[in-house]
Structure formats: C-alpha cells, structure tokens
Design a protein around this motif. Structure first.
Motif, short mmCIF file in Angstrom:
data_model
loop_
_atom_site.label_atom_id
_atom_site.label_comp_id
_atom_site.label_asym_id
_atom_site.label_seq_id
_atom_site.Cartn_x
_atom_site.Cartn_y
_atom_site.Cartn_z
N ASN A 1 30.50 59.11 44.70
CA ASN A 1 30.94 59.22 43.32
C ASN A 1 30.85 57.86 42.65
O ASN A 1 31.18 56.84 43.23
N THR A 2 30.44 57.87 41.40
CA THR A 2 30.32 56.64 40.65
C THR A 2 31.70 56.14 40.25
O THR A 2 32.54 56.91 39.78
N ALA A 3 31.95 54.85 40.40
CA ALA A 3 33.25 54.29 40.03
C ALA A 3 33.39 54.30 38.51
O ALA A 3 32.40 54.17 37.79
N PRO A 4 34.60 54.47 37.98
CA PRO A 4 34.82 54.42 36.52
C PRO A 4 34.30 53.11 35.94
O PRO A 4 34.35 52.06 36.61
N TRP A 5 33.87 53.16 34.69
CA TRP A 5 33.21 51.99 34.10
C TRP A 5 34.13 50.77 34.06
O TRP A 5 33.68 49.64 34.16
N TRP A 6 35.45 51.02 33.91
CA TRP A 6 36.36 49.90 33.74
C TRP A 6 36.68 49.18 35.05
O TRP A 6 37.30 48.12 35.05
N TYR A 7 36.21 49.75 36.19
CA TYR A 7 36.41 49.06 37.46
C TYR A 7 35.66 47.72 37.49
O TYR A 7 36.13 46.75 38.08
N GLY A 8 34.48 47.71 36.90
CA GLY A 8 33.65 46.49 36.92
C GLY A 8 34.31 45.32 36.23
O GLY A 8 34.54 44.26 36.84
N PRO A 9 34.67 45.47 34.91
CA PRO A 9 35.36 44.36 34.24
C PRO A 9 36.65 43.96 34.92
O PRO A 9 37.01 42.77 34.97
N LEU A 10 37.39 44.96 35.47
CA LEU A 10 38.64 44.65 36.15
C LEU A 10 38.38 43.81 37.40
O LEU A 10 39.12 42.85 37.69
N ALA A 11 37.33 44.16 38.16
CA ALA A 11 37.00 43.40 39.37
C ALA A 11 36.59 41.98 39.02
O ALA A 11 36.98 41.02 39.70
N ILE A 12 35.81 41.82 37.95
CA ILE A 12 35.38 40.47 37.54
C ILE A 12 36.59 39.64 37.14
O ILE A 12 36.72 38.46 37.50
N ALA A 13 37.51 40.25 36.36
CA ALA A 13 38.72 39.53 35.96
C ALA A 13 39.54 39.13 37.18
O ALA A 13 40.10 38.02 37.24
N ALA A 14 39.62 40.03 38.18
CA ALA A 14 40.38 39.71 39.39
C ALA A 14 39.77 38.53 40.13
O ALA A 14 40.48 37.64 40.61
N VAL A 15 38.43 38.51 40.24
CA VAL A 15 37.75 37.40 40.91
C VAL A 15 38.02 36.09 40.18
O VAL A 15 38.30 35.05 40.80
N LEU A 16 37.96 36.12 38.85
CA LEU A 16 38.19 34.91 38.06
C LEU A 16 39.62 34.40 38.24
O LEU A 16 39.85 33.20 38.42
N LEU A 17 40.59 35.31 38.21
CA LEU A 17 41.98 34.90 38.34
C LEU A 17 42.29 34.37 39.74
O LEU A 17 42.94 33.32 39.89
N VAL A 18 41.82 35.08 40.77
CA VAL A 18 42.06 34.64 42.14
C VAL A 18 41.37 33.30 42.39
O VAL A 18 41.94 32.39 43.01
N GLY A 19 40.13 33.17 41.91
CA GLY A 19 39.41 31.92 42.10
C GLY A 19 40.08 30.76 41.39
O GLY A 19 40.08 29.62 41.89
N ARG A 20 40.67 31.05 40.22
CA ARG A 20 41.28 29.99 39.43
C ARG A 20 42.64 29.55 39.98
O ARG A 20 42.96 28.36 40.00
N PHE A 21 43.45 30.50 40.45
CA PHE A 21 44.84 30.17 40.78
C PHE A 21 45.19 30.29 42.27
O PHE A 21 46.17 29.69 42.71
N ALA A 22 44.42 31.05 43.05
CA ALA A 22 44.86 31.32 44.43
C ALA A 22 44.02 30.65 45.50
O ALA A 22 44.55 30.27 46.56
N ILE A 23 42.71 30.52 45.27
CA ILE A 23 41.82 30.03 46.33
C ILE A 23 42.14 28.61 46.75
O ILE A 23 42.24 28.30 47.95
N ASN A 24 42.33 27.72 45.79
CA ASN A 24 42.58 26.32 46.13
C ASN A 24 43.86 26.15 46.95
O ASN A 24 43.86 25.47 48.00
N PRO A 25 45.00 26.75 46.54
CA PRO A 25 46.21 26.64 47.40
C PRO A 25 46.01 27.25 48.78
O PRO A 25 46.49 26.71 49.78
N LEU A 26 45.28 28.39 48.84
CA LEU A 26 45.05 29.04 50.13
C LEU A 26 44.23 28.14 51.05
O LEU A 26 44.56 27.96 52.23
N LEU A 27 43.16 27.54 50.51
CA LEU A 27 42.32 26.65 51.32
C LEU A 27 43.08 25.39 51.73
O LEU A 27 42.84 24.83 52.80
#
Length: 588
Positions: free
Chosen positions: A180-206
């Motif tokens: 089944n094809t994922a809903p269209w809004w999954y894509g923008p949501l996933a991109i936003a999640a990557v941006l937020l995690v990369g901006r605020f979480a990755i550096n402290p985790l590393l």
C-alpha cells in the motif's frame, strides 16, 4: 556462508586487487578497473558469478553511503559563498549538455521525451573521481580554472537526487506495486523529523557515545544514521539515496562531521567497488564486437559535445582558449552516476535493457578515452601554441642581493628584504609563476639563473651576495659552480633540499648552506620538549647540542659523500656520540 559463497567473495577481492592497481597505473582510474574486474568474473567470461543481481542489491548501499558523504561535504555556508559560480557554471554545463543530448536522443534515435530528458541529464554528469584526479595531476585544482571545474562537479553532485526523483516520477506503476502506498503527508513529516533530530539530537547523542572512548560504537552510530535515515525515506515513498543525502546535509555542520566521514569511508569504498563490479557483470560485451563504430562514435561524440559546452562557458568568463579546452576534456566523460541512474531506470521500467546496455558501454568507453584524449591534446597544444616565451630583457641593475628562484623559499627572504628597503633582483624560469608573483607587486624577471649572462644582466657584478633558492638540485649546483668560477669572492647562500644535496654544497665550500627542513624540525623538537615538561632554557640547550653535533657530523661526512658504507658508519658513531653528549648534559 557456504563454501561456494566464500570462494565468490575471495574472487571479488582478488579481481579488485589485480585490476584496480593496473588501471590506476595506466591512468584509466579505479572505476574502470572495477568494471573490467566485474566483467571478467561475470556470466560472459569466467562465470564465477552467474546472477549479478544479488550483488547489485547489496552494493546499492555503496551509493547510499556515497550520497551521505556528498551531503556531508556540502557545507551550506560554503555553498552560499559559491552560489553564483555554481549556478552559472555548473547549471550552464549540466543544462546545456542535457538539452543538446536530449534533443539528439529524441530526434536522432527516436526516444520519447521522458527518456530523452533523463538520458540527457544522466549523460550530462561527469565522473567526479576521474575529473578531480585529472585536475589534480595537471595542477589546476587550486587555480581559477580548477574552481570553475569544481563548481560544475559540485552542482552535478547536487543534481543526482533530483534526477533519481525524476526516474521515480516517470514510473508511476512502481508506486502501487506490492504494498500500500503511504499517505502523501508521510514524506514531509519524515523530512521534518530528520531535520529536527539532526539539528537537536544527533550531536548530543554522538557526544555521549564518544565519551565511552569505544571507537566501534561511533562506527555503529555512523552506520545507523545513514542506513536508518535511508530506510525511513524509503518507507514513506522516497528513495534511500535521498534519505542518506538529506542526513549528510543536516550533519554538515556537526562537530563530528569528519569522524562520521572517516567511519563511513571504508564501507562506502568497498560497497561502491562491489557496485561497479556488479555493473561490469551486466555489461553486454557483444555490443563492442557487433557495433564497435556505433559505441566508439557515441563515446567520442559525447566527449566532444561536453567539451564544446564547457569551453563556451569558460570562454564567456574570459578563460584562455587552451585552458578552456583542457578543462572541457577533463570533464568530458560520462559519470559513475550514469550506472546508478540507468540501473534505476531499468528496475522502475522506465528504460529497457538494450538502452541500458548501450549507454553503460558508451559511458565506460568515454572514461577509458579521457586520459588518452587529454594526453594527445597536450601534445597538440605544445606543438601549435605560441612559440616559447623569450627571457625578459633586464635593464642594468645594481642590486645588493640577487635571488635565484622566487618560490615559497625565496619569497620569504624577498619580502624581508623589500620590507627593509634593500634592493634585490630575482630570477625564476617558470613563466607562469613569474606572472603570478608580479601580480602582488614583486620585482622578478623571467630568466634561467643557470645562465651566467642573465645573472650578469641582473647585476651580479654589483651584488654583495647571491641567494640560490631554486627548486632543482642540479640547477642549484650549476649556479654555484658558474658563480664561484666567475666571482670567487662573492658570498653565496644556498637552499639545500636534503642531506645529499647539502654534502655537495659543503664540498663546494658555499658560505651558508640552509637545509630547508632542518630549522623547522629543530623548532618543532624544541616545542615538543617544552610541552613534555622541559624549561625553555633546557629545551634550547638540548637543541643547540644537537645542532652543533649534527653540523659537525655533516662536515665529517662530506669527504665520504659517495661512500655509503662509510656514511652509515659515521651515522652510527654520531648517534652514540650524541647519546653521550645528552647524558653528560643531564649529569651537569
């Protein structure tokens, strides 16, 4: 892994170890070496691998990691500073080449507009690996010409993701196949999640992971970031490559950027090699036998077309015609991403195997022809370029100092003399270097300092001393011999490139011999001793002991400069004497 699997794995490694060094030595690049190795192992020659698709699926992770590294290197601030050149030069090259190729594919070969557009964009890409290597070998990377070439390659790297997205867009049947094809809004949501995690979480985790001082954990984290982001993007309908590229851009300003790139590099290199070998296994070698004129004609045509586009763009920026043609040839081949895009086009049903086979063979042949074509061009350039530049006419000079060779060594002395208003004349036989140095207001003549007549014209008879700072050891010895013969009382200071060169100069009783790495090495040693706890006076004292001992040992060795056995004996004795001197100094 079963017995056969281990043998296949060993065959991959052995083929790469044999083919890649050979092709690198021939100047044809590692990519062609991998392609040929794969072709030999594949179902058309040795039949070691019957079904290359399995290897191809695994090897696609190499492309994912390559796109992640490209994203890491695309520093947003650097991109913004280069935006004009990247957009104008890079965009002009890719779009100009793509439009012409697409028109030819549509009207000459009958492809529909969608495929023609994709082939145009794909063949408009150059091989970053090939082009950077060639620009580096020909010394243009640090020049304005190199920056133009780098701008084109940079935009091409950024264009790969949009091209792959176009491939997916032209294959609507894939979106509904299987799951089944994922809903269209999954894509923008996933991109936003990557941006937020990369901006605020990755550096402290590393930072937390790095505090454990367990290197393998950082490597595992790097792999998790790349593969995890790629899998997330694929799950919401985007490509894995887009996810990896996006993750790289997000982490471009991360403090662990270099660590991540270092950890990913080995996996990227191995999997990319496996990818190119898998592509080589799928090559239709019959095309080279049955249609050699077509394949070589298309390859040469592609190179000529891209060279013409790049030359026109460079000429529009007032680049010398010969330099513009040279850069055009360096970037004229098809790129490694053509193999990626064509594989995706076949998998998504956008193109058929016959089209893929021809285009892949053409790209491979264009890569193989690039280095020979550039060699022939350089020979033609030397033959047809203007006659060699004559040496500068030197007016009657009466300097206090003459500097032979105004490279990185001689310029330091020249700047100090100029700052103290001491008149000097400088000669250098590298015409391009002379023109470059003159732009900064330095007084320098184009001339060969091994010629006594040019030194006399520069005012040697009136000079108080001569500084010999040329790059060539034989030239420096020739200059010393000529000048000592004509002006035996003139003071001479000479740059020594190494110990053997210094022996030759000491044997000629040169007034001052400056070993170019000796003083800097002593300074580094002094700072090392101080950081290890020695006081400044203690460090200086030990450095002075070493200096006097080494200079004395040099003088003792001059008489035996041609006797290797004697030099080794002197070195061993000198080491023991130095240890004794340091022991005596410690007791005091």
């Amino acid at each position: 892994m079963d017995h056969h699997g281990i043998l296949v794995f060993l065959a991959y490694l052995l083929a790469a170890m044999v083919a890649v060094p050979i092709f690198k030595r021939l100047g044809l690049g590692a990519i062609l070496g991998y392609l040929v190795a794969g072709t030999v192992l594949g179902p058309q020659i040795l039949h070691v691998v019957i079904n290359p698709d399995d290897a191809l699926h695994l090897a696609e992770f190499g492309i994912v990691m390559l796109l992640f590294v490209i994203g890491l290197e695309l520093n947003p601030q650097k991109l913004w500073e280069m935006r004009t050149q990247v957009l104008l030069m890079g965009g002009g090259q890719l779009l100009g080449s793509a439009v012409v190729i697409a028109l030819l594919c549509h009207f000459l070969f009958g492809f529909d507009w969608q495929i023609a557009m994709l082939l145009g964009l794909t063949l408009g890409l150059s091989s970053t690996a090939f082009a950077v290597q060639l620009m580096d070998e020909h010394g243009v990377m640090a020049t304005d010409l190199g920056r133009k070439g780098f701008s084109m390659l940079l935009l091409q790297d950024m264009a790969v993701i949009p091209i792959l997205i176009l491939v997916s867009a032209f294959a609507p049947q894939i979106a509904t196949a299987g799951h089944n094809t994922a809903p269209w809004w999954y894509g923008p949501l996933a991109i936003a999640a990557v941006l937020l995690v990369g901006r605020f979480a990755i550096n402290p985790l590393l930072t937390i992971i790095a505090a454990t001082n367990i290197r393998e954990l950082l490597t595992a984290a790097a792999l998790f970031i790349v593969i995890g982001t790629a899998f997330l993007m694929q799950s919401v309908g985007f490509s894995m490559g887009l996810g990896a590229f996006l993750a790289g851009i997000v982490l471009a300003n991360c403090s662990f950027r270099h660590q991540l790139e270092t950890d990913i590099e080995p996996f990227k290199g191995l999997l990319l090699g496996l990818f190119f070998m898998a592509v080589g296994m799928t090559l239709n070698l019959q095309l080279l036998v049955t249609k050699p004129l077509l394949i070589f004609g298309l390859a040469v045509g592609l190179m000529l077309l891209k060279t013409a586009v790049i030359t026109l763009l460079c000429r529009n920026k007032s680049t010398d015609i010969w330099d513009a043609l040279a850069l055009g040839l360096m970037l004229s081949q098809g790129g490694e991403f053509a193999f990626v895009v064509l594989t995706k086009m076949v998998n998504f049903g956008v193109a058929d195997n016959a089209t893929r086979d021809i285009v892949v063979i053409v790209v491979g042949v264009s890569m193989a022809l690039t280095s020979p074509a550039l060699m022939l061009f350089n020979l033609w350039r030397k033959r047809h370029q203007d006659t060699p530049r004559s040496y500068d006419k030197i007016d009657n000079e009466e300097p206090e100092v003459i500097i032979a060779g105004l490279g990185r060594f001689g310029q330091i002395a020249a700047r100090i003399l100029a700052a103290n208003e001491m008149h000097f004349s400088a000669l250098d036989k590298d015409a391009s270097h002379v023109d470059f140095v003159r732009k900064f207001g330095n007084k320098i003549y184009y001339g060969d300092a091994t010629r006594l007549d040019l030194l006399n014209a520069a005012g040697l008879a009136h000079a108080r001393l001569l500084l010999v700072a040329v790059d060539d050891e034989k030239d420096s010895l020739t200059i010393v011999d000529n000048v000592q013969s004509a002006y035996p009382n003139l003071k001479i200071i000479v740059r020594a490139h190494n110990r053997a060169h210094a022996y030759q100069l000491f044997a000629r009783k040169v007034d001052v011999v400056v070993r170019e790495t000796f003083e800097s090495g002593l300074i580094a040693a002094r700072h090392t001793l101080e950081l290890l706890g020695y006081t400044e006076s203690q460090a200086l004292n030990k450095i002075e002991i070493f200096r006097q001992h080494d200079e004395q040992m040099m003088m003792n060795a001059v008489a035996h400069k041609e006797d290797l056995t004697k030099l080794q004996q002197i070195a061993m004795e000198g080491r023991r004497e130095l240890e004794e001197l340091f022991k005596q100094d410690t007791h005091h």
